[in-house]
Design an enzyme around this catalytic site. Structure first.
Site, PDB file in Angstrom:
ATOM      1  N   LYS A 202       0.855  -1.188   0.000  1.00 35.95           N
ATOM      2  CA  LYS A 202       0.000   0.000   0.000  1.00 35.95           C
ATOM      3  C   LYS A 202       0.891   1.238   0.000  1.00 35.95           C
ATOM      4  O   LYS A 202       1.706   1.436   0.900  1.00 35.95           O
ATOM      5  CB  LYS A 202      -0.903  -0.005   1.227  1.00 35.95           C
ATOM      6  N   LYS A 256      -2.168  -1.556  -3.851  1.00 35.38           N
ATOM      7  CA  LYS A 256      -3.036  -0.381  -3.798  1.00 35.38           C
ATOM      8  C   LYS A 256      -2.213   0.894  -3.863  1.00 35.38           C
ATOM      9  O   LYS A 256      -1.231   0.992  -3.130  1.00 35.38           O
ATOM     10  CB  LYS A 256      -3.811  -0.434  -2.485  1.00 35.38           C
TER      11      LYS A 256
HETATM   12  C1  PBG Z   1      -7.697   3.448   5.290  1.00 32.21           C
HETATM   13  C2  PBG Z   1      -7.972   3.218   3.860  1.00 32.21           C
HETATM   14  C3  PBG Z   1      -7.762   4.104   2.810  1.00 32.21           C
HETATM   15  C4  PBG Z   1      -8.293   3.501   1.686  1.00 32.21           C
HETATM   16  C5  PBG Z   1      -8.775   2.239   2.053  1.00 32.21           C
HETATM   17  N1  PBG Z   1      -8.554   2.070   3.409  1.00 32.21           N
HETATM   18  C6  PBG Z   1      -7.239   5.497   2.797  1.00 32.21           C
HETATM   19  C7  PBG Z   1      -5.908   5.802   3.304  1.00 32.21           C
HETATM   20  O1  PBG Z   1      -5.053   4.956   3.516  1.00 32.21           O
HETATM   21  O2  PBG Z   1      -5.693   6.993   3.532  1.00 32.21           O
HETATM   22  C8  PBG Z   1      -8.349   4.137   0.330  1.00 32.21           C
HETATM   23  C9  PBG Z   1      -9.373   3.636  -0.605  1.00 32.21           C
HETATM   24  C10 PBG Z   1      -9.653   4.533  -1.745  1.00 32.21           C
HETATM   25  O3  PBG Z   1      -9.030   5.589  -1.955  1.00 32.21           O
HETATM   26  O4  PBG Z   1     -10.576   4.197  -2.502  1.00 32.21           O
HETATM   27  N2  PBG Z   1      -6.651   2.878   5.884  1.00 32.21           N
END
Ligand code: PBG
Length: 335
Positions: A202, A256
Site C-alpha cells: 500500500k 493499492k
Molecule cells: C484506510 C484506507 C484508505 C483507503 C482504504 N482504506 C485510505 C488511506 O489509507 O488513507 C483508500 C481507498 C480509496 O481511496 O478508494 N486505511
C-alpha cells in the site's frame, strides 16, 4: 516466450482480429463478475442515501440501504462487499476506541447483512483512520505514528469485527507485525476461518483523496502517511512486504492503488503465485468519472478497459466502486 511465426505475408496478425467471434476466441484474459469486490460506505440513520461529491454515483448508505445493496450484489453475483464507515466527528478520539466498539457502524452493518444476505462475503478494513481524531491509521503521540501500541488496538478491532461476522479482514494500516498478531488473535479466539486479505503493498498516494472525503477523515488528517505507507518509487520493497505478510499468515494480498501500480501487481503475482488483488482506488474512479462526465472519454469503455488491465497483470480480482455497474454490463454483455 519466443513464438515461432512465419514472415509476412504468410503470417498476418490481423487475421485473428477480423471479427468479434474471432477476437473472443483468441482472448487471453476475461473479466467476470466473480472478480469483483464492491466497496460500500455506511453511515448512521435510516433510509438515508447521501451522495459523495468527489465520487459520482457513490453514496453513503444507512444500514437498511446497505442491506439492499448487499442483496443487489448477491443477485448480480458479486462475491464480496467491503464496508467502510462514515464516522461522525463526535465518535473520533485520540485512542480511536470506536474501532472496537461491538456496536459501531460497520459491525452493526455486518450483522444486518449476514442475517439478511447470508450468501455474500463481507470484508472489513482493519485500520484506525475512520475513528482516530488525527485521521491516521495508527495511534499518534507527539506527531509520531506508534507501531506497537497500534497493534494492540488493531487486535481489539480484529476481534470485534470477527465477532460481528466479517468473512475477510483487510488490514490497511501498514503497521509492522500486524498480520502475525491478527492471525494469532483469530486462532486464539476461535475464529480460524476468518480470511486475511492484507493491503501488503500500500503506497502513500494522492489517489486516496475522495475516499478520505467519503469516510470523513480528510479534515481530521494531520500531515501525510509516508512514515507507514510505501514510497511510490519502490518495487523490491513491495515484494518484501508481501513475503512478510504471507509468512505471518495472510491468505490473500493486495496492491493499492491499482492502475498506476500494475507493474507491482504483475511482479507480486509472478513471484508468489498467491491470490492477488488490486484496489482501484477512489482517485482512479473519480478521474474516469470526471473525464467521462466532461465527454472527454467514453466512461463505460474506459471502466471496462481499466478493469481488464488488472486481469492482464495477473490479478485474481479487484476492489472497485464500479462493481455493481460493471457487473450489470458484464451480465448484459452489452459492452
Ligand atoms: C484506510 C484506507 C484508505 C483507503 C482504504 N482504506 C485510505 C488511506 O489509507 O488513507 C483508500 C481507498 C480509496 O481511496 O478508494 N486505511
Amino acid at each position: 516466450m519466443n513464438p515461432i511465426h512465419a514472415p509476412f505475408p504468410l503470417s498476418r496478425s490481423r487475421r485473428l482480429r477480423r471479427t468479434p467471434w474471432m477476437r473472443s476466441l483468441v482472448q487471453e484474459t476475461q473479466l467476470s463478475v466473480s472478480d469483483l469486490i464492491w466497496p460500500i460506505f455506511v453511515r448512521d440513520g435510516e433510509g438515508v442515501r447521501e451522495p459523495v461529491a468527489s465520487l459520482p454515483g457513490v453514496d453513503r448508505l444507512s444500514i437498511d440501504l446497505a442491506v439492499q445493496a448487499a442483496e443487489e450484489a448477491a443477485t448480480l453475483g458479486i462475491p464480496v462487499i467491503a464496508l467502510f464507515p462514515y464516522t461522525d466527528a463526535s465518535n473520533k478520539t485520540p485512542d480511536a476506541s470506536e474501532a472496537w466498539n461491538p456496536d459501531n457502524l460497520v459491525n452493526r452493518a455486518t450483522r444486518a447483512i449476514k442475517a439478511a444476505v447470508p450468501d455474500i462475503g463481507v470484508m472489513l478494513d482493519v485500520a484506525l483512520d475512520p475513528y482516530n481524531s488525527d485521521g491516521h491509521d495508527g495511534l499518534v503521540r507527539d506527531g509520531i505514528i506508534l507501531n506497537d501500541e497500534t497493534l494492540a488496538a488493531l487486535v481489539q478491532q480484529t476481534l470485534a469485527q470477527a465477532d460481528a461476522g466479517a468473512d475477510i479482514l483487510g488490514p490497511s494500516d501498514m503497521m509492522d507485525g500486524r498480520i502475525g498478531i491478527m492471525r494469532q488473535a483469530l486462532e486464539a479466539n476461535d475464529f480460524p476461518d476468518v480470511a486475511i486479505m492484507s493491503y501488503s503493498a500500500k503506497y502513500a498516494s494522492a489517489f486516496y483523496g475522495p475516499f478520505r472525503d467519503a469516510v470523513g477523515a480528510q479534515g481530521a488528517l494531520k500531515g501525510d502517511k509516508k512514515t507507514y505507507q510505501m514510497d511510490f518509487a519502490n518495487t523490491d520493497e513491495a515484494l518484501r512486504e508481501v513475503a512478510k505478510d504471507l509468512s505471518e499468515g495472510a491468505d490473500m494480498v493486495m496492491v493499492k492503488p491499482g492502475m498506476p501500480y500494475l507493474d507491482i501487481c504483475q511482479r507480486v503475482k509472478s513471484e508468489f503465485g498467491v491470490p492477488t488483488y488490486a484496489y482501484q482506488v477512489s482517485g482512479e474512479y473519480a478521474m474516469i468519472c470526471a473525464a467521462g462526465q466532461n465527454g472527454w472519454i467514453d466512461q463505460d469503455k474506459a471502466m471496462i478497459e481499466s478493469l481488464g488491465a488488472f486481469k492482464r497483470a495477473g490479478c485474481d480480482g479487484v476492489l472497485t466502486y464500479f462493481a455493481n455497474r460493471v457487473a450489470r454490463m458484464l451480465l448484459d454483455e452489452e459492452y
